[in-house]
Design a protein around this motif. Structure first.
Motif: not given
Length: 138
Positions: A62-82
């Protein structure tokens, strides 16, 4: 007589200049050459092996977002940049975690798989919809 005196002074000046240069050359040579008594060798060390945690990703379609369990970070596109952030941006963690999600089987950067992931899991994807699709294909 002046020519003889200048000629002798020129030879003497040349000899003084040449000896000065040879003296400097010897000094520079001595300084640049390390002396054995001043060379120190560090004992060999054994470094511990480095283990890099590979992320296990959860994808929130729904949000086109990834969560990395080891890094505990969220990854997503902000405009054209990740981007990679400790918070999921404009949405609360609670809202994000209560939305449908799917664990993914890759461990490298999400952007490398994003085009395939968004086709397989569109924004309106739900786990129930996936189960219905599996039943219909059998």
């Amino acid at each position: 007589m002046n020519e003889k005196y200048l000629h002798q002074a020129g030879n003497t000046g040349f000899m003084l200049w040449a000896s000065f240069l040879l003296t400097l050359n010897g000094c520079v040579h001595e300084v640049s050459r390390p002396r054995p008594e001043n060379v120190y060798m560090l004992p060999p060390t054994q470094s511990a092996p480095v283990y890099l945690d590979q992320d296990d990703y959860v994808y929130y379609p729904r949000y086109r977002m990834y969560y990395g369990s080891h890094s505990q970070r969220y990854f997503y596109q902000d405009g054209r940049s990740w981007v990679s952030r400790s918070e999921p941006g404009s949405i609360s963690v609670h809202v994000l975690q209560s939305s449908p999600s799917v664990p993914l089987g890759f461990h490298d950067a999400p952007q490398a798989h994003h085009s395939q992931i968004i086709r397989k899991y569109p924004r309106r994807w739900t786990p129930q919809g996936e189960k219905q699709n599996q039943r219909q294909s059998h």
